[in-house]
Design a protein around this motif. Structure first.
Motif, mmCIF file in Angstrom:
data_model
loop_
_atom_site.group_PDB
_atom_site.id
_atom_site.type_symbol
_atom_site.label_atom_id
_atom_site.label_comp_id
_atom_site.label_asym_id
_atom_site.label_seq_id
_atom_site.Cartn_x
_atom_site.Cartn_y
_atom_site.Cartn_z
ATOM 1 N N GLU A 119 18.208 23.144 42.542
ATOM 2 C CA GLU A 119 17.194 22.047 42.511
ATOM 3 C C GLU A 119 17.888 20.826 42.086
ATOM 4 O O GLU A 119 18.431 21.026 40.868
ATOM 5 N N PRO A 148 16.876 17.911 55.296
ATOM 6 C CA PRO A 148 15.510 18.627 55.376
ATOM 7 C C PRO A 148 14.872 18.163 56.883
ATOM 8 O O PRO A 148 14.139 18.955 57.462
ATOM 9 N N ASN A 195 14.560 20.795 51.626
ATOM 10 C CA ASN A 195 15.460 21.751 51.366
ATOM 11 C C ASN A 195 16.596 21.394 52.498
ATOM 12 O O ASN A 195 16.644 21.217 53.580
ATOM 13 N N THR A 214 17.369 22.043 47.232
ATOM 14 C CA THR A 214 16.016 21.342 47.156
ATOM 15 C C THR A 214 16.212 20.107 46.505
ATOM 16 O O THR A 214 16.702 20.181 45.293
ATOM 17 N N THR A 216 14.502 16.691 45.302
ATOM 18 C CA THR A 216 13.524 15.815 44.949
ATOM 19 C C THR A 216 13.822 14.487 44.120
ATOM 20 O O THR A 216 15.042 14.418 43.963
#
Length: 241
Positions: A119, A148, A195, A214, A216
């Motif tokens: 992540e 993604p 992802n 992942t 973010t």
């Protein structure tokens, strides 16, 4: 006493089903040692093979305490169980202090490629995504990523130009088994949050390896939290009689 504990390797990366070999050492003889698994399970010292019922594998320690070395061997390593932070703990002869400890990052992969940072959260500025050959250091033929939103592209360390105006290779080189991507512009939530798939093929192999990362952003996380806390959602989430 001033004692420094060293790991022989970190991170340690192995294929699923193979033997996992971890060790740390001090500069003087060790009275006892033990490892702590990422799940919190304590692996008590034994030079005879022990079956660990909670983790579904056998382990044994090497008889090397007098050399100041603590080594454990685990077989078979399991990707969904054994990846994470292990801790090697040493009790040094003549020391009444707490155990000396050293963390070892372990990655167990089902394919020829692994991402050690699953992540990535970006607050501001560029983001870097990386994956590695399994075992570490085996050279790669090529390196590519899938966003993604399904857009795919490759990054090449020999090419200084940005791909799609946003992406550039960033790692130690394909020859060292590293596949890395730098997003040089501000993150686009619609295309890039979610992802990612990191894909590479080792030299001489017929099959690609891959792993997931992942991505973010702080802003995206805060927006999601704000949405769940909005008055409308709070009203909608009220229990009904």
């Amino acid at each position: 006493p001033d004692i420094e504990v060293e790991t022989h390797r970190t991170p340690v990366v192995v294929k699923d089903g193979s033997e996992l070999h971890l060790s740390c050492s001090a500069q003087r003889p060790v009275e006892y040692c033990w490892f702590r698994h990422p799940t919190g399970v304590t692996l008590h010292f034994s030079t005879d093979s022990v079956y660990q019922e909670q983790l579904y594998w056998d382990y044994a320690y090497d008889d090397t305490l007098q050399l100041g070395v603590c080594t454990i061997r685990v077989l078979p390593a399991i990707s969904i169980v054994d990846s994470g932070e292990w801790t090697c703990n040493l009790g040094v002869i003549g020391s009444s202090e707490e155990d000396y400890a050293k963390r070892i990052t372990v990655g167990v992969s089902e394919t020829d490629v692994i991402s050690l940072e699953k992540e990535v959260v970006v607050s501001e500025g560029p983001a870097v995504l990386k994956c590695y050959s399994v075992p570490l250091g085996l050279p790669l033929e090529y390196c590519r990523f899938v966003r993604p939103d399904g857009k795919g592209f490759n990054v090449d360390p020999r090419n200084n130009n940005t791909v799609l105006g946003r992406y550039r290779y960033e790692a130690e080189g394909l020859a060292k088994g590293e596949c890395g991507l730098r997003i040089v512009s501000e993150i686009n939530d619609a295309e890039e949050v979610g992802n990612w798939t990191c894909v590479a093929r080792l030299q001489g192999r017929k099959k690609e390896g891959y792993d997931f990362i992942t991505l973010t952003t702080d802003g995206y996380v805060k927006n999601q939290q704000s949405a769940t806390r909005s008055p409308a959602n709070q009203v909608n989430n009220q229990p009904t009689d």
